[in-house]
Scaffold this motif. Sequence first.
Motif, PDB file in Angstrom:
ATOM      1  N   GLU A   1      -4.394   6.778   7.666  1.00 55.84           N
ATOM      2  CA  GLU A   1      -5.798   6.861   8.024  1.00 55.84           C
ATOM      3  C   GLU A   1      -6.544   5.620   7.309  1.00 55.84           C
ATOM      4  OE1 GLU A   1      -7.918   8.993   9.301  1.00 55.84           O
ATOM      5  OE2 GLU A   1      -6.091  10.260  10.196  1.00 55.84           O
ATOM      6  N   PHE A   2      -6.252   5.078   6.398  1.00 62.56           N
ATOM      7  CA  PHE A   2      -6.544   3.873   5.587  1.00 62.56           C
ATOM      8  C   PHE A   2      -6.029   2.731   6.349  1.00 62.56           C
ATOM      9  CE2 PHE A   2      -6.174   0.289   2.530  1.00 62.56           C
ATOM     10  CZ  PHE A   2      -7.443   0.351   2.198  1.00 62.56           C
ATOM     11  N   ALA A   3      -4.786   2.781   7.035  1.00 67.28           N
ATOM     12  CA  ALA A   3      -4.446   1.666   7.744  1.00 67.28           C
ATOM     13  C   ALA A   3      -5.325   1.736   9.038  1.00 67.28           C
ATOM     14  CB  ALA A   3      -3.035   1.934   8.037  1.00 67.28           C
ATOM     15  N   ALA A   4      -5.522   2.705   9.506  1.00 65.57           N
ATOM     16  CA  ALA A   4      -6.334   2.868  11.029  1.00 65.57           C
ATOM     17  C   ALA A   4      -7.624   2.249  10.757  1.00 65.57           C
ATOM     18  CB  ALA A   4      -6.352   4.460  11.311  1.00 65.57           C
ATOM     19  N   PHE A   5      -8.192   2.832   9.573  1.00 70.15           N
ATOM     20  CA  PHE A   5      -9.593   2.285   9.267  1.00 70.15           C
ATOM     21  C   PHE A   5      -9.700   0.751   9.027  1.00 70.15           C
ATOM     22  CE2 PHE A   5     -12.385   0.770   5.628  1.00 70.15           C
ATOM     23  CZ  PHE A   5     -13.816   1.329   6.402  1.00 70.15           C
TER      24      PHE A   5
ATOM     25  N   LEU B   1       3.538  13.964  -1.156  1.00 68.91           N
ATOM     26  CA  LEU B   1       3.832  12.871  -0.590  1.00 68.91           C
ATOM     27  C   LEU B   1       3.509  12.926   1.045  1.00 68.91           C
ATOM     28  CD1 LEU B   1       7.592  12.179  -1.644  1.00 68.91           C
ATOM     29  CD2 LEU B   1       5.709  10.790  -2.277  1.00 68.91           C
ATOM     30  N   ARG B   2       3.342  13.854   1.513  1.00 67.93           N
ATOM     31  CA  ARG B   2       2.932  14.087   3.069  1.00 67.93           C
ATOM     32  C   ARG B   2       1.353  13.645   2.947  1.00 67.93           C
ATOM     33  NH1 ARG B   2       5.895  19.449   3.358  1.00 67.93           N
ATOM     34  NH2 ARG B   2       7.822  18.781   4.243  1.00 67.93           N
ATOM     35  N   ASP B   3       0.624  14.258   2.018  1.00 67.84           N
ATOM     36  CA  ASP B   3      -0.805  13.861   1.762  1.00 67.84           C
ATOM     37  C   ASP B   3      -0.888  12.281   1.678  1.00 67.84           C
ATOM     38  OD1 ASP B   3      -1.157  16.532   1.929  1.00 67.84           O
ATOM     39  OD2 ASP B   3      -1.644  16.763  -0.209  1.00 67.84           O
ATOM     40  N   SER B   4      -0.074  11.665   0.675  1.00 67.76           N
ATOM     41  CA  SER B   4      -0.034  10.222   0.651  1.00 67.76           C
ATOM     42  C   SER B   4       0.091   9.647   2.122  1.00 67.76           C
ATOM     43  CB  SER B   4       0.542   9.892  -0.329  1.00 67.76           C
ATOM     44  OG  SER B   4       2.086   9.705   0.115  1.00 67.76           O
TER      45      SER B   4
ATOM     46  N   LEU C   1       0.856  -0.988   0.025  1.00 64.67           N
ATOM     47  CA  LEU C   1      -0.088  -0.112  -0.006  1.00 64.67           C
ATOM     48  C   LEU C   1       0.856   1.125  -0.126  1.00 64.67           C
ATOM     49  CD1 LEU C   1      -2.865  -0.961   2.519  1.00 64.67           C
ATOM     50  CD2 LEU C   1      -3.181  -0.632  -0.022  1.00 64.67           C
ATOM     51  N   THR C   2       2.030   1.310   0.988  1.00 65.05           N
ATOM     52  CA  THR C   2       3.008   2.528   0.939  1.00 65.05           C
ATOM     53  C   THR C   2       3.652   2.649  -0.612  1.00 65.05           C
ATOM     54  OG1 THR C   2       3.439   2.068   2.941  1.00 65.05           O
ATOM     55  CG2 THR C   2       4.926   3.231   1.778  1.00 65.05           C
ATOM     56  N   GLN C   3       3.730   1.610  -1.254  1.00 63.61           N
ATOM     57  CA  GLN C   3       4.385   1.928  -2.395  1.00 63.61           C
ATOM     58  C   GLN C   3       3.326   2.232  -3.449  1.00 63.61           C
ATOM     59  OE1 GLN C   3       6.255  -2.183  -3.264  1.00 63.61           O
ATOM     60  NE2 GLN C   3       8.040  -1.572  -2.602  1.00 63.61           N
ATOM     61  N   ALA C   4       2.146   1.612  -3.327  1.00 65.26           N
ATOM     62  CA  ALA C   4       1.273   2.230  -4.399  1.00 65.26           C
ATOM     63  C   ALA C   4       0.997   3.585  -4.069  1.00 65.26           C
ATOM     64  CB  ALA C   4       0.016   1.264  -4.345  1.00 65.26           C
ATOM     65  N   PHE C   5       0.623   3.937  -2.948  1.00 66.53           N
ATOM     66  CA  PHE C   5       0.289   5.621  -2.636  1.00 66.53           C
ATOM     67  C   PHE C   5       1.440   6.512  -3.047  1.00 66.53           C
ATOM     68  CE2 PHE C   5      -2.900   4.009   0.647  1.00 66.53           C
ATOM     69  CZ  PHE C   5      -3.862   4.655   0.073  1.00 66.53           C
ATOM     70  N   GLU C   6       2.633   6.136  -2.714  1.00 68.52           N
ATOM     71  CA  GLU C   6       3.822   6.888  -3.295  1.00 68.52           C
ATOM     72  C   GLU C   6       3.936   6.909  -4.809  1.00 68.52           C
ATOM     73  OE1 GLU C   6       7.350   5.182  -1.240  1.00 68.52           O
ATOM     74  OE2 GLU C   6       6.729   6.179   0.716  1.00 68.52           O
ATOM     75  N   GLN C   7       3.862   5.844  -5.357  1.00 67.35           N
ATOM     76  CA  GLN C   7       3.778   5.960  -6.964  1.00 67.35           C
ATOM     77  C   GLN C   7       2.644   6.830  -7.610  1.00 67.35           C
ATOM     78  OE1 GLN C   7       6.326   4.393  -8.845  1.00 67.35           O
ATOM     79  NE2 GLN C   7       5.475   5.878 -10.303  1.00 67.35           N
ATOM     80  N   TYR C   8       1.769   6.684  -6.868  1.00 66.80           N
ATOM     81  CA  TYR C   8       0.339   7.394  -7.434  1.00 66.80           C
ATOM     82  C   TYR C   8       0.585   8.934  -7.106  1.00 66.80           C
ATOM     83  CZ  TYR C   8      -3.864  10.048  -7.264  1.00 66.80           C
ATOM     84  OH  TYR C   8      -5.051  10.871  -7.469  1.00 66.80           O
ATOM     85  N   VAL C   9       1.039   9.203  -6.033  1.00 65.20           N
ATOM     86  CA  VAL C   9       1.321  10.555  -5.781  1.00 65.20           C
ATOM     87  C   VAL C   9       2.492  11.093  -6.881  1.00 65.20           C
ATOM     88  CG1 VAL C   9       2.315  12.465  -4.206  1.00 65.20           C
ATOM     89  CG2 VAL C   9       0.562  10.583  -3.480  1.00 65.20           C
TER      90      VAL C   9
END
Length: 105
Positions: free
Chosen positions: A96-100, A87-90, A6-14
């Motif tokens: 938040e997603f992990a907490a959810f 990146l900060r936003d991601s 998930l971290t890699q996916a979010f960073e790549q998306y951003v």
Amino acid sequence: MLNRILTQAFEQYVFDRVDKTLSIAGVADASYAKAVKEVSSVLSQLMALAGEREAQQPELLRLVMEFEAAATLESGMAAEIAYREGLRDSGTVRQEFAAFIEKQC
């Protein structure tokens, strides 16, 4: 493992989103495209004038070239700031997603 994916996916998306936004800004944003054209036009006029006046004012050409370099640096720094904020936003979204997900389990 899931967290890393998930971290890699979010960073790549951003990264992709910021890169795409900066790449198409001149096409999609008419006011930005106009500003880029105006800056280029003014800089070309300044370079021509500085070249014509080089004998009378040799420092003028140097100043125009220094301005061009400084403006390019500023533009690059602005893009970098936008990227870092993305990146900060991601990171925030990822947390938040992990907490959810954790609450759901």
